[in-house]
Design a protein around this motif. Structure first.
Motif: not given
Length: 144
Positions: A71-84, A58-66
Motif C-alpha cells: 500500500n504505497p499510501a503508507l509511507s514516510f520521508t526524511s530529508t538530509a540537509t547540505t551538511t548531512d 554543500g549545495t545538494c540535499t538528500g531524500v530517504f523515502g519508505v
C-alpha cells in the motif's frame, strides 16, 4: 532472604547491543516502529555512494523515502540537509538521515520499499534503492 536466594541465583547477566540500521553494503534490514534513529545516538541511516558529477557538496540535499510494498499510501520521508552530505575522499560521498519515532509510529508492521535520492537545483539522482539491493526493509513492532 535465604528463602529466595536459590531463585535470585538463577538471574544471569546479559548484554544489549544496538546495531547500526544500514549495513556497510547499503542494505537496510529492519526499522522498529516508534524507535528513534538519531545522530546523537549513533543510530542514523547512512549510505555511501560514488560522487555525482556536476553536483557540489554543500549545495545538494538528500531524500530517504519508505513506502509499503502492499500500500504505497503508507509511507514516510526524511530529508538530509547540505551538511548531512559529506565528501569521504577518493570519489566517495556519504549521506546521513535521521528518522524520528514520529515518522514510523503510525505505520503498521510489514515490508516496505525504500530509496535514497540526492537533489541539486531540481535534478534528482537515485543513489540507492531496495529493488536494486533486493532488500526491502521490515517495519517491526516493539515487544514492550
Amino acid at each position: 532472604v535465604l528463602a529466595i536466594k536459590p531463585k535470585t541465583d538463577l538471574i544471569g547477566s546479559g548484554t544489549a547491543f544496538t546495531a547500526v540500521p544500514v549495513s556497510e553494503l547499503g542494505q537496510l534490514d529492519k526499522i522498529i516502529i516508534g524507535d528513534d534513529y538519531l545522530k546523537a545516538n549513533s543510530r542514523s541511516f547512512k549510505w555511501t555512494f560514488d560522487a555525482i558529477p556536476g553536483f557540489t557538496i554543500g549545495t545538494c540535499t538528500g531524500v530517504f523515502g519508505v513506502k509499503a510494498s502492499s500500500n504505497p499510501a503508507l509511507s514516510f520521508t526524511s530529508t538530509a540537509t547540505t551538511t548531512d552530505i559529506t565528501d569521504l575522499g577518493g570519489g566517495r560521498w556519504q549521506v546521513e538521515f535521521e528518522v524520528a519515532k514520529t515518522l514510523t509510529s503510525a505505520l503498521p508492521q510489514g515490508t516496505y520499499d525504500w530509496s535514497v535520492e540526492i537533489v541539486q537545483a531540481g535534478t534528482e539522482i537515485t543513489v540507492a534503492k531496495s529493488k536494486d539491493r533486493q532488500s526491502p526493509v521490515r517495519l517491526m513492532v516493539k515487544q514492550t
